[in-house]
Design a protein around this motif. Structure first.
Motif, PDB file in Angstrom:
ATOM      1  N   GLU A 165      -7.379 -62.272 -52.368  1.00 46.08           N
ATOM      2  CA  GLU A 165      -5.948 -62.090 -52.611  1.00 46.08           C
ATOM      3  C   GLU A 165      -5.481 -60.697 -52.213  1.00 46.08           C
ATOM      4  N   GLN A 166      -6.287 -59.672 -52.511  1.00 43.99           N
ATOM      5  CA  GLN A 166      -5.920 -58.303 -52.151  1.00 43.99           C
ATOM      6  C   GLN A 166      -5.948 -58.119 -50.635  1.00 43.99           C
ATOM      7  N   ILE A 167      -6.909 -58.726 -49.962  1.00 46.09           N
ATOM      8  CA  ILE A 167      -6.976 -58.656 -48.499  1.00 46.09           C
ATOM      9  C   ILE A 167      -5.710 -59.247 -47.896  1.00 46.09           C
ATOM     10  N   LYS A 168      -5.302 -60.411 -48.362  1.00 46.49           N
ATOM     11  CA  LYS A 168      -4.084 -61.043 -47.830  1.00 46.49           C
ATOM     12  C   LYS A 168      -2.866 -60.166 -48.076  1.00 46.49           C
ATOM     13  N   LYS A 169      -2.748 -59.639 -49.280  1.00 49.30           N
ATOM     14  CA  LYS A 169      -1.606 -58.792 -49.622  1.00 49.30           C
ATOM     15  C   LYS A 169      -1.583 -57.529 -48.760  1.00 49.30           C
ATOM     16  N   ASP A 170      -2.736 -56.856 -48.648  1.00 51.61           N
ATOM     17  CA  ASP A 170      -2.810 -55.627 -47.852  1.00 51.61           C
ATOM     18  C   ASP A 170      -2.489 -55.884 -46.385  1.00 51.61           C
ATOM     19  N   PHE A 171      -2.977 -56.990 -45.842  1.00 51.97           N
ATOM     20  CA  PHE A 171      -2.735 -57.300 -44.432  1.00 51.97           C
ATOM     21  C   PHE A 171      -1.249 -57.523 -44.169  1.00 51.97           C
ATOM     22  N   VAL A 172      -0.635 -58.369 -44.943  1.00 49.34           N
ATOM     23  CA  VAL A 172       0.793 -58.669 -44.739  1.00 49.34           C
ATOM     24  C   VAL A 172       1.638 -57.419 -44.947  1.00 49.34           C
ATOM     25  N   ASN A 214      -1.194 -61.898 -25.497  1.00 47.52           N
ATOM     26  CA  ASN A 214      -0.663 -63.225 -25.817  1.00 47.52           C
ATOM     27  C   ASN A 214      -1.044 -63.682 -27.216  1.00 47.52           C
ATOM     28  N   GLY A 215      -1.364 -62.737 -28.090  1.00 51.01           N
ATOM     29  CA  GLY A 215      -1.778 -63.096 -29.437  1.00 51.01           C
ATOM     30  C   GLY A 215      -3.258 -63.403 -29.480  1.00 51.01           C
ATOM     31  N   GLY A 216      -3.713 -63.866 -30.630  1.00 51.88           N
ATOM     32  CA  GLY A 216      -5.117 -64.187 -30.779  1.00 51.88           C
ATOM     33  C   GLY A 216      -5.451 -64.513 -32.214  1.00 51.88           C
ATOM     34  N   THR A 217      -6.728 -64.697 -32.454  1.00 48.51           N
ATOM     35  CA  THR A 217      -7.217 -65.061 -33.776  1.00 48.51           C
ATOM     36  C   THR A 217      -8.248 -64.039 -34.221  1.00 48.51           C
ATOM     37  N   ASN A 243       3.750 -55.588 -41.729  1.00 50.55           N
ATOM     38  CA  ASN A 243       5.211 -55.589 -41.869  1.00 50.55           C
ATOM     39  C   ASN A 243       5.773 -54.179 -42.015  1.00 50.55           C
ATOM     40  N   ASN A 244       4.917 -53.169 -42.077  1.00 48.11           N
ATOM     41  CA  ASN A 244       5.319 -51.792 -42.303  1.00 48.11           C
ATOM     42  C   ASN A 244       5.411 -51.057 -40.967  1.00 48.11           C
ATOM     43  N   GLY A 245       6.627 -50.695 -40.580  1.00 44.65           N
ATOM     44  CA  GLY A 245       6.855 -49.992 -39.322  1.00 44.65           C
ATOM     45  C   GLY A 245       6.189 -48.630 -39.248  1.00 44.65           C
ATOM     46  N   LEU A 246       5.815 -48.052 -40.379  1.00 40.08           N
ATOM     47  CA  LEU A 246       5.111 -46.770 -40.373  1.00 40.08           C
ATOM     48  C   LEU A 246       3.627 -46.940 -40.060  1.00 40.08           C
ATOM     49  N   LYS A 247       3.109 -48.144 -40.211  1.00 39.14           N
ATOM     50  CA  LYS A 247       1.696 -48.406 -39.924  1.00 39.14           C
ATOM     51  C   LYS A 247       1.519 -49.105 -38.585  1.00 39.14           C
ATOM     52  N   ILE A 248       2.351 -50.085 -38.298  1.00 41.20           N
ATOM     53  CA  ILE A 248       2.316 -50.781 -37.010  1.00 41.20           C
ATOM     54  C   ILE A 248       3.745 -50.802 -36.489  1.00 41.20           C
ATOM     55  N   ASN A 249       3.912 -50.253 -35.296  1.00 40.62           N
ATOM     56  CA  ASN A 249       5.259 -50.126 -34.753  1.00 40.62           C
ATOM     57  C   ASN A 249       5.295 -50.721 -33.354  1.00 40.62           C
ATOM     58  N   PRO A 250       6.140 -51.698 -33.112  1.00 40.32           N
ATOM     59  CA  PRO A 250       7.050 -52.302 -34.075  1.00 40.32           C
ATOM     60  C   PRO A 250       6.301 -53.194 -35.060  1.00 40.32           C
ATOM     61  N   PRO A 251       6.844 -53.346 -36.264  1.00 43.52           N
ATOM     62  CA  PRO A 251       6.180 -54.195 -37.250  1.00 43.52           C
ATOM     63  C   PRO A 251       6.132 -55.643 -36.789  1.00 43.52           C
ATOM     64  N   LEU A 252       5.118 -56.340 -37.259  1.00 42.20           N
ATOM     65  CA  LEU A 252       4.971 -57.767 -36.956  1.00 42.20           C
ATOM     66  C   LEU A 252       5.292 -58.527 -38.224  1.00 42.20           C
ATOM     67  N   TYR A 253       6.382 -59.206 -38.248  1.00 34.65           N
ATOM     68  CA  TYR A 253       6.801 -59.881 -39.470  1.00 34.65           C
ATOM     69  C   TYR A 253       6.100 -61.203 -39.629  1.00 34.65           C
ATOM     70  N   LEU A 254       5.324 -61.318 -40.720  1.00 31.50           N
ATOM     71  CA  LEU A 254       4.606 -62.551 -41.030  1.00 31.50           C
ATOM     72  C   LEU A 254       5.299 -63.263 -42.172  1.00 31.50           C
ATOM     73  N   ASP A 306      -6.434 -52.311 -35.286  1.00 32.56           N
ATOM     74  CA  ASP A 306      -6.529 -52.029 -33.847  1.00 32.56           C
ATOM     75  C   ASP A 306      -6.472 -53.339 -33.058  1.00 32.56           C
ATOM     76  N   THR A 307      -7.152 -54.354 -33.555  1.00 35.06           N
ATOM     77  CA  THR A 307      -7.144 -55.664 -32.894  1.00 35.06           C
ATOM     78  C   THR A 307      -5.779 -56.320 -32.995  1.00 35.06           C
ATOM     79  N   VAL A 308      -5.120 -56.178 -34.138  1.00 30.89           N
ATOM     80  CA  VAL A 308      -3.765 -56.718 -34.291  1.00 30.89           C
ATOM     81  C   VAL A 308      -2.860 -56.112 -33.224  1.00 30.89           C
ATOM     82  N   CYS A 309      -2.958 -54.803 -33.042  1.00 28.95           N
ATOM     83  CA  CYS A 309      -2.132 -54.135 -32.019  1.00 28.95           C
ATOM     84  C   CYS A 309      -2.472 -54.632 -30.620  1.00 28.95           C
ATOM     85  N   ALA A 310      -3.749 -54.779 -30.344  1.00 33.30           N
ATOM     86  CA  ALA A 310      -4.168 -55.265 -29.027  1.00 33.30           C
ATOM     87  C   ALA A 310      -3.642 -56.682 -28.786  1.00 33.30           C
TER      88      ALA A 310
END
Length: 87
Positions: free
Chosen positions: A65-72, A42-45, A76-87, A33-37
């Motif tokens: 390691e699993q947290i990093k993998k799941d987040f990325v 203007n982005g954030g941390t 990057n998945n347009g079905l979860k966050i649209n439009p996807p944010l490519y990291l 939710d915060t990523v979308c906001a």
């Protein structure tokens, strides 16, 4: 970001560009939710392993390691966050 910079950020508290999330073992829905906001502003941390009051909980070393993998994967998945944010 250095350890000192991170601690200064945490001591500065949450604001429109900084959010703390107490997620210690996995990414929770409120992180996305915060990523979308942030992506609509203007982005954030986002700092994981920190309570809203600035108390540092840390992350479970076995989960990092699993947290990093799941987040990325999720941002990057347009079905979860649209439009996807490519990291």
């Amino acid at each position: 970001m250095t350890e000192t910079e991170l601690l200064n950020l945490i001591h500065g508290g949450e604001n429109v560009c900084v959010e703390f999330k107490k997620s210690t073992n996995a990414i929770t829905k409120d992180v996305y939710d915060t990523v979308c906001a942030f992506s609509n502003r203007n982005g954030g941390t986002i700092v994981l392993g920190v309570k809203d009051n600035g108390e540092i909980l840390g992350l479970s070393p076995d989960a990092v390691e699993q947290i990093k993998k799941d987040f990325v994967t999720s941002v990057n998945n347009g079905l979860k966050i649209n439009p996807p944010l490519y990291l």
